[in-house]
Every structure is written in structure tokens, then in C-alpha cells.
Motif scaffolding. Structure first.
Motif, PDB file in Angstrom:
ATOM      1  N   TYR A 198     -24.632 -23.228 -61.353  1.00  0.00           N
ATOM      2  CA  TYR A 198     -23.262 -22.790 -61.820  1.00  0.00           C
ATOM      3  C   TYR A 198     -22.965 -23.048 -63.098  1.00  0.00           C
ATOM      4  O   TYR A 198     -23.332 -24.258 -63.768  1.00  0.00           O
ATOM      5  N   ILE A 231     -14.155 -20.944 -50.740  1.00  0.00           N
ATOM      6  CA  ILE A 231     -14.309 -21.324 -52.008  1.00  0.00           C
ATOM      7  C   ILE A 231     -12.843 -21.464 -52.661  1.00  0.00           C
ATOM      8  O   ILE A 231     -12.735 -22.492 -53.551  1.00  0.00           O
ATOM      9  N   PHE A 276     -19.839 -26.953 -55.688  1.00  0.00           N
ATOM     10  CA  PHE A 276     -20.311 -25.610 -55.586  1.00  0.00           C
ATOM     11  C   PHE A 276     -21.977 -25.188 -55.422  1.00  0.00           C
ATOM     12  O   PHE A 276     -22.531 -24.539 -54.873  1.00  0.00           O
ATOM     13  N   SER A 302     -11.897 -20.738 -62.232  1.00  0.00           N
ATOM     14  CA  SER A 302     -13.136 -20.040 -61.940  1.00  0.00           C
ATOM     15  C   SER A 302     -13.353 -18.797 -61.667  1.00  0.00           C
ATOM     16  O   SER A 302     -12.270 -18.117 -61.349  1.00  0.00           O
TER      17      SER A 302
END
Length: 181
Positions: A18, A133, A119, A58
Motif C-alpha cells: 500500500y 478495515i 494493512f 485512508s
């Protein structure tokens, strides 16, 4: 050697790694803060001589599924220094205070990296991916905020020089450790 580099590139493109973005004063990229970055109106009633405002956000483009697991595509965790809400009382500004405020931003960078690592390593299940999440993000953000408060409490807002030096070393070590995650 060329085949090895192509193989590594293929792994990176296909992995679920990510993205991390850091923005200071509207410009993407990390650098040391300067007093000119602190453009907000001082809150003299707060008892503090300066304040560093940041936010971590995010987002992701899409979620696809492989069997029972969820795969996030285009996932980013962004850290933004908010110049408009960061402030300093001009006649109290000095190098030690700026270093203290830099450390607040550095703590946010540490937790941004911790989030990215989490993550990257946690497998989200299709059934509850969105809830997990969100819960993970909120939990880690709460830990970051708790560390920020502990930092100010233990350093007495930079007045306790011994504790400030201990925190400076801790933050330096954590930045090095999390850069390798």
C-alpha cells in the motif's frame, strides 16, 4: 541480473503493498518542518507555545475478492501537515520548540508506517472486510493520539529536557525501525 530485476518488479506490481503519501503545506513529500509552515492563529489560552496539527486518512479505489478474502486495490494511507491549524506564538519560537513540534509530526509518520505495515500483513475476510478495515484504522489512529498525549505529558511540552532527549532518541529509533517495515 536483468532477469532478477524484472522478477522483483513483477512481484512489486502484483503485491498488495500500500501507498504512503506525506503532504506538508500542500506539497507532497516529507521534509523537516519550519516555523514558516505554522500559519494558524495561536491559541494563547491553551497554555502551549505551539501546536502541530496533522491528519491521517485512508482510501482505496476498489475491493475485489479471492475466495473468502478481500483484496484492496489502490490503497493509500496519507499524512497531511495542516499549516492553517498549526500555530506558534512568535516570541516563544526557538529551535528546541520546533524540534518538539517536529517530533509530533514524526510520531504521526511512525503510526502511518505502522498502519501500512498492518494493512500489508493482515488478511481481510470477505464477510467483514469493511468493518475490520475501519476498526483497524480507528484503533491505530487512537494509539497514535495516545502516544502524542504521552509525549507532551512526559516532556512537559518540551520543558523537561531529560525526557525530551529520551523521546528524541525513541522517535529516531522508531523512524528507523518503521522505515524498514
Amino acid at each position: 541480473m536483468k532477469r532478477y530485476l524484472i522478477f522483483l518488479l513483477a512481484i512489486c506490481i502484483n503485491s498488495n503493498s500500500y501507498c504512503q503519501k506525506i503532504t506538508i503545506d500542500g506539497k507532497e513529500g516529507n521534509r523537516l518542518l519550519q516555523w514558516d509552515d505554522f500559519k494558524g492563529t495561536p491559541n494563547e489560552a491553551s497554555g502551549a507555545f505551539a501546536h502541530t496539527q496533522w491528519r491521517i486518512t485512508s482510501n482505496f479505489n476498489t475491493m475485489s475478492y479471492k475466495s473468502d478474502t478481500a483484496v484492496l486495490k489502490g490503497f493509500e494511507i496519507n499524512l497531511e501537515f495542516n499549516a492553517a491549524l498549526s500555530w506558534v506564538i512568535k516570541d516563544k519560537s526557538n529551535g528546541a520548540l520546533l524540534k518538539h513540534e517536529q517530533a509530533h509530526f514524526d510520531i504521526a509518520i511512525i503510526w502511518q508506517r505502522e498502519m501500512i505495515h498492518a494493512f500489508n500483513t493482515i488478511v481481510f475476510m470477505k464477510a467483514d472486510a469493511h468493518a475490520k478495515i475501519s476498526a483497524l484504522f480507528i484503533s491505530m489512529l487512537d494509539k497514535c493520539k495516545a502516544m502524542q498525549k504521552q509525549y507532551d505529558r512526559e516532556t512537559e511540552y518540551s520543558d523537561n529536557k531529560e525526557q525530551q532527549e529520551k523521546w528524541n532518541q525513541f522517535i529516531k529509533d522508531e523512524l528507523a525501525r518503521t522505515a524498514a517495515l
